[in-house]
Design a protein around this motif. Structure first.
Motif, PDB file in Angstrom:
ATOM      1  N   LYS A 195      28.975  -1.555  48.320  1.00  0.00           N
ATOM      2  CA  LYS A 195      28.430  -2.768  49.088  1.00  0.00           C
ATOM      3  C   LYS A 195      29.249  -3.857  48.358  1.00  0.00           C
ATOM      4  O   LYS A 195      28.940  -4.115  47.055  1.00  0.00           O
ATOM      5  N   ALA A 196      30.224  -4.659  49.015  1.00  0.00           N
ATOM      6  CA  ALA A 196      31.004  -5.715  48.494  1.00  0.00           C
ATOM      7  C   ALA A 196      30.020  -6.852  48.201  1.00  0.00           C
ATOM      8  O   ALA A 196      28.828  -7.005  48.791  1.00  0.00           O
TER       9      ALA A 196
ATOM     10  N   THR B  65      30.237  -9.780  48.915  1.00  0.00           N
ATOM     11  CA  THR B  65      30.075 -10.862  50.211  1.00  0.00           C
ATOM     12  C   THR B  65      29.345 -10.002  51.227  1.00  0.00           C
ATOM     13  O   THR B  65      29.184 -10.670  52.446  1.00  0.00           O
ATOM     14  N   HIS B  66      28.802  -8.933  51.117  1.00  0.00           N
ATOM     15  CA  HIS B  66      27.833  -8.329  52.144  1.00  0.00           C
ATOM     16  C   HIS B  66      26.653  -9.173  52.662  1.00  0.00           C
ATOM     17  O   HIS B  66      26.208  -9.732  51.833  1.00  0.00           O
ATOM     18  N   PRO B  67      26.497  -9.159  53.839  1.00  0.00           N
ATOM     19  CA  PRO B  67      25.313  -9.978  54.397  1.00  0.00           C
ATOM     20  C   PRO B  67      23.831  -9.481  53.931  1.00  0.00           C
ATOM     21  O   PRO B  67      23.037 -10.509  54.272  1.00  0.00           O
TER      22      PRO B  67
ATOM     23  N   ARG C  78      24.179  -5.294  45.588  1.00  0.00           N
ATOM     24  CA  ARG C  78      25.151  -6.520  46.039  1.00  0.00           C
ATOM     25  C   ARG C  78      24.758  -7.528  44.607  1.00  0.00           C
ATOM     26  O   ARG C  78      25.740  -8.239  44.230  1.00  0.00           O
TER      27      ARG C  78
ATOM     28  N   THR D  54      36.715  -4.979  50.985  1.00  0.00           N
ATOM     29  CA  THR D  54      35.525  -4.778  51.515  1.00  0.00           C
ATOM     30  C   THR D  54      35.200  -3.328  52.133  1.00  0.00           C
ATOM     31  O   THR D  54      34.182  -3.328  52.783  1.00  0.00           O
TER      32      THR D  54
ATOM     33  N   GLN E 121      33.902  -0.157  52.816  1.00  0.00           N
ATOM     34  CA  GLN E 121      32.778   0.806  52.430  1.00  0.00           C
ATOM     35  C   GLN E 121      33.193   2.395  52.532  1.00  0.00           C
ATOM     36  O   GLN E 121      33.334   2.527  53.647  1.00  0.00           O
TER      37      GLN E 121
END
Length: 357
Positions: A11-12, A14-16, A22, A44, A46
């Motif tokens: 999970k980057a 920047t993942h929401p 994260r 990013t 995955q």
């Protein structure tokens, strides 16, 4: 020049969707900043295959091959001097770092890589082989828990360094502690599997709790919301589901709580333990691998002792305010000494500086 190419295939940063993964990825970037190392979030992509599906794995491998070619050209332009990957294992292998680092002739480093050679046969065989090859290619692997270190040491190729990077919070100082007189607090994503097993254990424990007027706040959201609400329904308004909280709301929840109650079924280590202890909360959890890496030594019940032992631990803390405060202060000191940004940055950035010198 940006020396560090950073990638988190699970999970980057920047993942929401918030998660411990994260949070840790973001903490690593802050550790690089603290040590004065520039970084580039290079992808990013995955690579997670939860089901062991060959079609999914082949699709991700093909996508990674295309992206790796682009990253090699980008890395030459940017002057990357080291590739750093966070969290690679047989379900989420790093398909980008090893080929790009090899093409650029730069060191390849991993944080929280795990080895699972028993997966080299079966539905994840291709991904497991790639994850093993990535670990073999690393000049350095930082492990976050002692459980991960065992396999890393056992299968390390000659010359590979296995170093301990303790899980840490991305802050230099502790937050304000609360009075520890409010409700109990549980924090975890509401999803099926191991997380739900912790919620089931919480419900079984609450049924045995004899302290009058106890209350529990649950912070978290996810696909198991209805299932968790169902098993907590019988407790009425003594259990409140708050949903997902942002960082300031989460800090207020820690300050308003009396203790953290999270059993930790199959947790890698659990960032919530560090956050809660930093806010001065004592923790009631089971003595499990991973969990014990972030808790101070103490009377943590064994998993085999079941909900009765957890209920006894809760009863002791809820009915002994002085003990609750003392245990919370000890937890806070434990985090301050071992799990804050300066110590982690020194470990991580010092090693990277050696490799790119």
């Amino acid at each position: 020049m940006t020396p560090v190419a950073f990638y988190a295939p699970m999970k980057a940063p920047t993942h929401p969707v918030p998660s411990g993964d994260r949070t840790m990825a973001r903490a690593i970037l802050k550790a690089l900043d603290h040590g004065g190392l520039g970084w580039d979030l290079v992808s990013t992509l995955q690579t997670r295959d939860k089901a062991g599906d060959t079609t999914t794995q082949n699709r991700l491998i093909a996508a990674a091959e295309t992206e790796a070619a682009q990253l090699i050209a980008r890395g030459r332009r940017a002057g990357w001097r080291l590739w750093l990957t966070y969290h690679s294992y047989y379900k989420v292998p790093d398909l980008l770092g090893p080929p790009v680092a090899a093409a650029l002739g730069i060191p390849y480093v991993q944080i929280e890589a795990t080895r699972a050679r028993k997966r080299l046969t079966g539905p994840w065989a291709a991904f497991a082989a790639t994850a093993e090859a990535a670990s073999d290619a690393a000049a350095v692997i930082f492990h976050l828990t002692e459980r991960d270190a065992e396999a890393l040491h056992a299968y390390a190729p000659p010359g590979q360094r296995i170093l301990h990077l303790r899980p840490f919070l991305a802050q230099e100082e502790l937050p304000q502690a609360g009075p520890r007189t409010g409700p109990m607090l549980s924090v975890g994503m509401l999803r099926h599997g191991d997380k739900f097993a912790s919620y089931e254990l919480i419900a079984d424990t609450l049924k045995l709790l004899t302290v009058p007027d106890w209350r529990l706040v649950i912070a978290g959201d996810g696909p198991a919301l209805d299932a968790v609400a169902s098993i907590m329904h019988g407790f009425g308004d003594r259990v409140v589901l708050r949903g997902s909280l942002d960082a300031p709301e989460m800090q207020r929840a820690y300050r308003a709580a009396s203790l953290l109650f999270w059993p930790g079924v199959n947790e890698a280590f659990g960032m919530t333990y560090l956050e809660a202890q930093a806010a001065g909360l004592p923790v009631v959890a089971q003595d499990r691998p991973g969990v014990r890496d972030v808790l101070p030594p103490g009377p943590h019940p064994a998993p085999g002792d079941g909900p009765a032992a957890l209920a006894a631990a809760l009863h002791h803390l809820l009915t002994n305010p002085a003990e609750r405060l003392a245990r919370g202060d000890a937890a806070r000191a434990h985090v301050a000494a071992r799990h804050l940004l300066p110590a982690a940055s020194a470990t991580l950035c010092g090693t990277i500086a050696e490799l790119i010198a």
